[in-house]
Scaffold this active site. Structure first.
Site, PDB file in Angstrom:
ATOM      1  N   GLU A  90       1.130  -0.986   0.252  1.00 30.43           N
ATOM      2  CA  GLU A  90      -0.258  -0.352  -0.063  1.00 30.43           C
ATOM      3  C   GLU A  90       0.865   1.730  -0.034  1.00 30.43           C
ATOM      4  O   GLU A  90       2.434   1.141   0.789  1.00 30.43           O
ATOM      5  CB  GLU A  90      -0.908   0.205   1.428  1.00 30.43           C
ATOM      6  CG  GLU A  90      -1.824  -1.274   1.187  1.00 30.43           C
ATOM      7  CD  GLU A  90      -2.907  -0.691   2.539  1.00 30.43           C
ATOM      8  OE1 GLU A  90      -4.087  -1.436   2.279  1.00 30.43           O
ATOM      9  OE2 GLU A  90      -2.663  -0.037   3.733  1.00 30.43           O
ATOM     10  N   CYS A 103       3.572   9.324   0.677  1.00 31.22           N
ATOM     11  CA  CYS A 103       4.211   7.839   2.078  1.00 31.22           C
ATOM     12  C   CYS A 103       3.679   5.861   1.195  1.00 31.22           C
ATOM     13  O   CYS A 103       3.422   5.501   0.579  1.00 31.22           O
ATOM     14  CB  CYS A 103       3.432   8.312   2.926  1.00 31.22           C
ATOM     15  SG  CYS A 103       2.914   6.702   4.471  1.00 31.22           S
ATOM     16  N   CYS A 110       6.349  -6.357   8.070  1.00 34.47           N
ATOM     17  CA  CYS A 110       7.271  -5.699   9.565  1.00 34.47           C
ATOM     18  C   CYS A 110       7.229  -6.777  11.242  1.00 34.47           C
ATOM     19  O   CYS A 110       6.425  -7.045  11.089  1.00 34.47           O
ATOM     20  CB  CYS A 110       6.003  -4.407   9.859  1.00 34.47           C
ATOM     21  SG  CYS A 110       6.734  -2.717  10.985  1.00 34.47           S
TER      22      CYS A 110
END
Ligand code: SAH
Length: 340
Positions: A90, A103, A110
């Protein structure tokens, strides 16, 4: 095959030299990719047919497909891209008075495990390559037909855990012959990987460093961010002070305020103790609620009190505008969501 967008200009020159080509060819290719934004080697018409064939045999050009695009009532757009190996990532485009800011994600998944962040709910799969990071900017520019002025590494992933590729991506973004985005308009946000903060300090890149601090003592920070068990606040603060001494650059500290957790005046007082005298700025973020998350947003009243306390004590603090929360595009809400 290798993705041609994984090379910064210096690497591309070396790569081409290895196949017997002159280095100015690298500059031509860079211009085609990042200024003319072509999607195939065939469009690079100032290269000989031979060279174009050679490039096609050895490299791919990564071009993303948009799998899904959501638009918030505040104009923020969230993109779900297919990174061409079955994985999705994303990116979020935000509009500010100074321009358009993207962003970007730096990893698929993660490892950091921050308790308040939705990206934690997905297993780590792999690092994104430099080209896969840069392509997020190109794909969004192409979709909106507008130029992006700022890039923040605040999407999915810990950028400093994918250090080499992130640095390479910054060099491509920043190169005047590449996307030509000023280093001051590029921000890297980290949960606090201390050794990499020192590496970044010595890179001689003028980008902005943001530190996700979120708490002002070890007990609270460790409960929110497991990385604090590895590098505690004292070590992190020492690295930040050294970073400022080496680069002479201001650090931005991010502090997400969660009700009855880290938002009372005692916390603000401790924060002042940590930051007093540092060349820094504090970005207060009303924490965004995530699915199954135990943290909830502080009241507006507490957020304003917290800010005013810091400002009174001489620490510049601002409250970050919340963008995109209605489409799960706000801080900490990104995840590799289902495609429905
Ligand atoms: N891994 C990097 C960058 C990704 S997160 C880092 O930790 O800095 C970008 C910012 O959003 C970080 O400051 C992160 O702590 C913050 N964030 C994560 N979840 C959030 C939430 N639920 N509400 C508000 N901010 C959040």
């Amino acid at each position: 095959m290798k993705n041609i967008k994984d090379y910064d200009l210096q690497d591309l020159k070396e790569e081409l030299a290895n196949i017997g080509e002159k280095s100015y060819r690298a500059e031509q290719i860079f211009k085609w990719l990042y200024q003319d934004k072509v999607k195939s080697f065939d469009e690079m018409t100032n290269l000989s047919l031979d060279l174009r064939e050679k490039l096609k045999e050895n490299y791919t050009i990564c071009n993303y497909n948009i799998l899904k695009k959501l638009e918030s009532s505040d104009g923020t757009k969230k993109y779900l891209f297919d990174v061409l190996d079955g994985n999705v990532i994303e990116s979020v485009l935000m509009e500010y008075h100074y321009g358009k800011s993207i962003c970007v994600s730096s990893q698929i998944g993660c490892k950091m495990g921050c308790k308040f962040c939705a990206s934690t709910g997905i297993p780590f799969i792999r690092n994104l390559s430099a080209g896969e990071i840069v392509e997020q900017v190109l794909a969004v520019e192409q979709d909106t037909c507008e130029q992006i002025s700022n890039v923040v590494f605040m999407g999915i992933g810990e950028p400093l855990d994918n250090y080499d590729n992130v640095i390479k991506a910054i060099r491509i973004l920043n190169n005047p012959k590449g996307l030509n985005i000023g280093a001051r308009h590029i921000s890297v946000s980290t949960s606090g990987l201390v050794p990499r903060i020192y590496d970044l300090a010595n890179e001689n890149i003028q980008c902005t460093l943001s530190i996700s601090l979120h708490a002002s003592n070890d007990q609270k920070r460790s409960a929110m961010m497991p990385v604090n068990n590895r590098y505690n606040i004292a070590e992190l603060m020492k690295a930040c002070k050294d970073y400022i001494a080496i680069t002479n650059k201001r650090i931005s500290f991010e502090y997400a305020l969660a009700k009855d957790n880290n938002d009372n005046l005692e916390d603000a007082k401790e924060l002042v103790g940590l930051l007093k005298g540092m060349l820094c700025h504090v970005n207060l973020i009303p924490i965004n609620k995530i699915e199954n998350g135990k943290f909830t947003k502080s009241t507006n009243e507490n957020i304003i009190k917290f800010r005013d306390y810091l400002n009174d004590k001489g620490i510049v603090a601002t409250i970050r505008r919340e963008l995109g929360s209605d489409i799960d595009a706000a801080c900490g809400q990104l995840r590799r969501k289902n495609l429905n």
